[in-house]
Design a protein around this motif. Structure first.
Motif, PDB file in Angstrom:
ATOM      1  N   ARG A 186     -18.443  14.225  19.347  1.00 44.05           N
ATOM      2  CA  ARG A 186     -18.376  12.896  19.238  1.00 44.05           C
ATOM      3  C   ARG A 186     -19.866  12.397  19.231  1.00 44.05           C
ATOM      4  O   ARG A 186     -20.901  12.521  19.888  1.00 44.05           O
ATOM      5  CB  ARG A 186     -17.732  12.334  20.622  1.00 44.05           C
ATOM      6  CG  ARG A 186     -16.264  12.659  20.683  1.00 44.05           C
ATOM      7  CD  ARG A 186     -15.899  12.403  21.921  1.00 44.05           C
ATOM      8  NE  ARG A 186     -14.374  12.782  22.214  1.00 44.05           N
ATOM      9  CZ  ARG A 186     -13.741  13.134  23.277  1.00 44.05           C
ATOM     10  NH1 ARG A 186     -14.358  13.173  24.386  1.00 44.05           N
ATOM     11  NH2 ARG A 186     -12.424  13.358  23.415  1.00 44.05           N
TER      12      ARG A 186
ATOM     13  N   GLU B 112      -3.252  18.613  17.875  1.00 43.31           N
ATOM     14  CA  GLU B 112      -2.802  17.878  16.735  1.00 43.31           C
ATOM     15  C   GLU B 112      -1.715  18.309  16.134  1.00 43.31           C
ATOM     16  O   GLU B 112      -1.890  19.439  15.473  1.00 43.31           O
ATOM     17  CB  GLU B 112      -4.293  17.889  16.053  1.00 43.31           C
ATOM     18  CG  GLU B 112      -3.854  16.629  14.626  1.00 43.31           C
ATOM     19  CD  GLU B 112      -4.067  15.027  15.064  1.00 43.31           C
ATOM     20  OE1 GLU B 112      -3.882  14.224  14.327  1.00 43.31           O
ATOM     21  OE2 GLU B 112      -4.355  14.953  16.380  1.00 43.31           O
TER      22      GLU B 112
ATOM     23  N   TRP C  62     -10.326  22.215  20.047  1.00 42.98           N
ATOM     24  CA  TRP C  62      -9.558  21.321  19.182  1.00 42.98           C
ATOM     25  C   TRP C  62      -8.431  22.352  18.383  1.00 42.98           C
ATOM     26  O   TRP C  62      -8.876  23.400  17.849  1.00 42.98           O
ATOM     27  CB  TRP C  62     -10.318  20.740  18.009  1.00 42.98           C
ATOM     28  CG  TRP C  62      -9.408  20.342  16.434  1.00 42.98           C
ATOM     29  CD1 TRP C  62      -8.818  20.989  15.685  1.00 42.98           C
ATOM     30  CD2 TRP C  62      -8.897  18.822  16.466  1.00 42.98           C
ATOM     31  NE1 TRP C  62      -8.180  20.251  14.819  1.00 42.98           N
ATOM     32  CE2 TRP C  62      -8.379  19.191  15.243  1.00 42.98           C
ATOM     33  CE3 TRP C  62      -9.003  17.684  17.112  1.00 42.98           C
ATOM     34  CZ2 TRP C  62      -7.550  18.034  14.676  1.00 42.98           C
ATOM     35  CZ3 TRP C  62      -8.592  16.667  16.261  1.00 42.98           C
ATOM     36  CH2 TRP C  62      -8.016  16.767  15.120  1.00 42.98           C
TER      37      TRP C  62
ATOM     38  N   GLU D 225      -3.314  24.641  28.596  1.00 41.61           N
ATOM     39  CA  GLU D 225      -2.839  23.817  29.655  1.00 41.61           C
ATOM     40  C   GLU D 225      -2.618  24.383  31.151  1.00 41.61           C
ATOM     41  O   GLU D 225      -3.200  24.313  32.104  1.00 41.61           O
ATOM     42  CB  GLU D 225      -1.852  22.770  29.536  1.00 41.61           C
ATOM     43  CG  GLU D 225      -2.249  21.875  28.633  1.00 41.61           C
ATOM     44  CD  GLU D 225      -1.240  20.478  28.575  1.00 41.61           C
ATOM     45  OE1 GLU D 225      -1.511  19.738  29.474  1.00 41.61           O
ATOM     46  OE2 GLU D 225      -0.225  20.419  27.918  1.00 41.61           O
TER      47      GLU D 225
ATOM     48  N   LEU E  61      -5.808  18.111  28.425  1.00 41.62           N
ATOM     49  CA  LEU E  61      -5.345  17.458  27.321  1.00 41.62           C
ATOM     50  C   LEU E  61      -6.335  16.042  27.133  1.00 41.62           C
ATOM     51  O   LEU E  61      -6.516  15.512  28.173  1.00 41.62           O
ATOM     52  CB  LEU E  61      -3.962  16.781  27.170  1.00 41.62           C
ATOM     53  CG  LEU E  61      -3.169  17.966  26.602  1.00 41.62           C
ATOM     54  CD1 LEU E  61      -1.674  17.417  26.621  1.00 41.62           C
ATOM     55  CD2 LEU E  61      -3.604  18.520  25.120  1.00 41.62           C
ATOM     56  N   GLU E  62      -7.085  15.959  25.989  1.00 47.23           N
ATOM     57  CA  GLU E  62      -7.859  14.761  25.643  1.00 47.23           C
ATOM     58  C   GLU E  62      -9.292  14.687  26.594  1.00 47.23           C
ATOM     59  O   GLU E  62     -10.104  13.866  26.403  1.00 47.23           O
ATOM     60  CB  GLU E  62      -7.198  13.554  25.753  1.00 47.23           C
ATOM     61  CG  GLU E  62      -5.726  13.224  25.100  1.00 47.23           C
ATOM     62  CD  GLU E  62      -6.065  14.106  23.681  1.00 47.23           C
ATOM     63  OE1 GLU E  62      -7.135  13.492  22.935  1.00 47.23           O
ATOM     64  OE2 GLU E  62      -5.195  14.506  23.182  1.00 47.23           O
ATOM     65  N   SER E  63      -9.257  15.829  27.518  1.00 47.69           N
ATOM     66  CA  SER E  63     -10.596  15.979  28.039  1.00 47.69           C
ATOM     67  C   SER E  63     -11.225  17.267  27.357  1.00 47.69           C
ATOM     68  O   SER E  63     -12.220  17.009  26.742  1.00 47.69           O
ATOM     69  CB  SER E  63     -10.704  16.165  29.541  1.00 47.69           C
ATOM     70  OG  SER E  63     -11.698  16.603  29.880  1.00 47.69           O
TER      71      SER E  63
ATOM     72  N   ARG F  61     -14.473  23.257  24.923  1.00 44.78           N
ATOM     73  CA  ARG F  61     -13.692  22.262  24.545  1.00 44.78           C
ATOM     74  C   ARG F  61     -12.934  22.946  23.163  1.00 44.78           C
ATOM     75  O   ARG F  61     -13.469  23.362  22.182  1.00 44.78           O
ATOM     76  CB  ARG F  61     -14.538  20.922  23.891  1.00 44.78           C
ATOM     77  CG  ARG F  61     -14.078  19.888  23.357  1.00 44.78           C
ATOM     78  CD  ARG F  61     -14.743  18.896  23.108  1.00 44.78           C
ATOM     79  NE  ARG F  61     -15.026  18.034  24.230  1.00 44.78           N
ATOM     80  CZ  ARG F  61     -15.446  16.682  24.373  1.00 44.78           C
ATOM     81  NH1 ARG F  61     -16.105  16.269  23.383  1.00 44.78           N
ATOM     82  NH2 ARG F  61     -15.917  16.147  25.352  1.00 44.78           N
TER      83      ARG F  61
ATOM     84  N   HIS G 106      -7.485  19.052  22.801  1.00 40.35           N
ATOM     85  CA  HIS G 106      -6.941  18.225  21.784  1.00 40.35           C
ATOM     86  C   HIS G 106      -5.868  18.827  20.929  1.00 40.35           C
ATOM     87  O   HIS G 106      -6.464  19.832  20.461  1.00 40.35           O
ATOM     88  CB  HIS G 106      -7.877  17.343  20.839  1.00 40.35           C
ATOM     89  CG  HIS G 106      -6.824  16.274  20.106  1.00 40.35           C
ATOM     90  ND1 HIS G 106      -6.601  15.307  20.432  1.00 40.35           N
ATOM     91  CD2 HIS G 106      -6.581  16.827  18.849  1.00 40.35           C
ATOM     92  CE1 HIS G 106      -5.854  14.636  19.371  1.00 40.35           C
ATOM     93  NE2 HIS G 106      -5.944  15.373  18.188  1.00 40.35           N
TER      94      HIS G 106
ATOM     95  N   PHE H 209     -13.743  14.967  17.805  1.00 41.51           N
ATOM     96  CA  PHE H 209     -13.382  15.411  18.750  1.00 41.51           C
ATOM     97  C   PHE H 209     -14.463  16.274  19.686  1.00 41.51           C
ATOM     98  O   PHE H 209     -14.587  16.393  20.660  1.00 41.51           O
ATOM     99  CB  PHE H 209     -12.042  16.083  18.849  1.00 41.51           C
ATOM    100  CG  PHE H 209     -11.502  16.540  20.461  1.00 41.51           C
ATOM    101  CD1 PHE H 209     -11.265  15.677  21.318  1.00 41.51           C
ATOM    102  CD2 PHE H 209     -11.556  17.833  20.586  1.00 41.51           C
ATOM    103  CE1 PHE H 209     -10.905  16.110  22.630  1.00 41.51           C
ATOM    104  CE2 PHE H 209     -11.344  18.346  21.962  1.00 41.51           C
ATOM    105  CZ  PHE H 209     -10.910  17.453  22.721  1.00 41.51           C
TER     106      PHE H 209
END
Length: 285
Positions: free
Chosen positions: A284, A259, A223, A246, A252-254, A221, A257, A281
Motif C-alpha cells: 500500500r 479474493e 493475498w 484464519e 482478514l483484511e489485516s 501478509r 485478504h 494490498f
C-alpha cells in the motif's frame, strides 16, 4: 486424476521460452526492465533468466532504496515473446507503473524469475507425489534466499527485511509461494498466493499451514485469490486454505485478504487483472 486437475497439471508442466530474450529487446517492451540471462545458482543445476522491473524515478533518486517483490514464472510477466500463451502476459510493468503513479502502491522493484521448463514441477512443489514426482521446493527456496536475494541486493538499491520483501506466483507458483513464505517468514513477509494448486499431493500444503502457522509470531501478509470459473474443486480448495489460515492466526483484511474473482479463470489474462489489487494490498502507498 480429475479433468480439472489434469488440465492444471498440463499447464504446470511448463514450457521453455519460444525465443531467447535480450536486453535491447526487453527494453523495447518497457524502458525500465533489466535482464540478467542464465542466472546460475549453487543449489539447483538449471540456469534461468531473471528480469528486473525498476519503478518510476529509480534513476532520478540515487539515495532511495525500495521494497522488492519476487515473482515466479518470469517468462509470463513482462515479455510477450516468452509467455506461456504467446503475446499474453501479466502486464506487470504497465500495471505497476499505473498503481505507483496513482499513489496507491509504494514504489517497488519487481523481480521475475523464469521457471526451469521441464523442472518447473519439481522446483515448485514442496512434497513428492508418488505419481508426478516433485519435491524440490526447499532447494528452490535456497536458490532464492541464498543466491538471488544477495545478487539483487548487490546490484540494486533494496530495503532489507521481511517487511520489505515479497514473494508471489500463480497455480504451482502460488503453492510454492505459500510454502516458502511459511518456511522462511524471516525472509518473505508479503505473499501473493494466486490460484494456488492446493490439490498437490493430497493437499499437503493444508497440513503444512496447520504445522507452521502456530509457530509463526510475525505472520506474513497474504493475498490469496481464486477465480470462480477455475473449477469447483479449485475454488473449494482455496476457500479451505483461507479458513485454515484464519484458524491459525491470520486476520482478514489485516494480514490476510481473500479474493474470490467472479468469472476468474486459470490463465495469464485472469492473473493480469489481479496484479493491481494484489499490489495494493501487499504494498500500500
Amino acid at each position: 486424476m480429475g479433468t480439472q486437475i489434469r488440465a492444471q497439471a498440463e499447464m504446470d508442466s511448463g514450457l521453455l521460452p519460444v525465443s531467447a530474450p535480450d536486453q535491447a529487446g526487453i527494453e523495447s517492451i518497457h524502458p525500465r526492465l533489466r535482464l540478467h540471462p542464465q542466472f546460475h545458482s549453487q543449489f539447483l543445476p538449471s540456469d534461468r533468466d531473471v528480469t528486473v522491473y525498476l519503478p518510476p524515478g529509480y534513476d532520478e533518486s540515487p539515495q532511495r532504496a525500495y521494497p522488492v517483490l519476487y515473482l515466479h514464472d518470469g517468462q509470463n510477466l513482462f515479455d510477450p515473446r516468452t509467455s506461456f500463451v504467446p503475446c499474453r502476459t501479466w502486464r506487470v510493468a504497465e500495471t505497476a507503473d499505473a498503481v505507483i503513479g496513482a499513489g496507491e502502491v509504494e514504489p517497488l522493484i519487481i523481480v521475475g524469475i523464469a521457471n526451469a521448463g521441464e523442472q518447473r514441477i519439481n522446483e515448485y512443489t514442496p512434497t513428492r507425489d508418488w505419481r508426478m514426482g516433485g519435491g524440490d521446493a526447499q532447494r528452490y527456496g535456497d536458490l532464492l534466499a541464498g543466491d538471488l536475494l544477495p545478487f539483487i541486493a548487490d546490484n540494486y538499491r533494496v530495503l532489507d527485511g521481511p517487511q520489505h520483501t515479497g514473494l508471489g506466483g500463480s497455480s504451482l507458483g502460488g503453492l510454492v509461494t505459500l510454502y516458502l513464505g511459511l518456511r522462511h517468514p524471516g525472509v518473505f513477509g508479503r505473499l501473493a498466493v494466486m490460484s494456488p494448486s492446493v490439490w498437490w499431493n493430497h493437499k499437503s500444503i493444508v497440513a503444512y499451514v496447520n504445522e507452521r502457522g502456530p509457530e509463526i509470531v510475525n505472520k506474513p501478509r497474504i493475498w490469496l485469490d481464486v477465480g470462480d470459473a477455475e473449477g469447483h474443486r479449485t475454488l473449494a480448495d482455496a476457500q479451505l486454505l483461507e479458513r485454515k489460515l484464519e484458524a491459525n492466526g491470520w486476520r482478514l483484511e489485516s494480514d490476510l485478504h481473500f479474493e474470490r474473482v467472479h468469472g476468474g479463470t486459470h490463465d495469464e489474462a485472469a492473473w493480469a487483472e489481479r496484479v493491481g489489487p494484489m499490489l495494493k494490498f501487499l504494498f500500500r502507498g
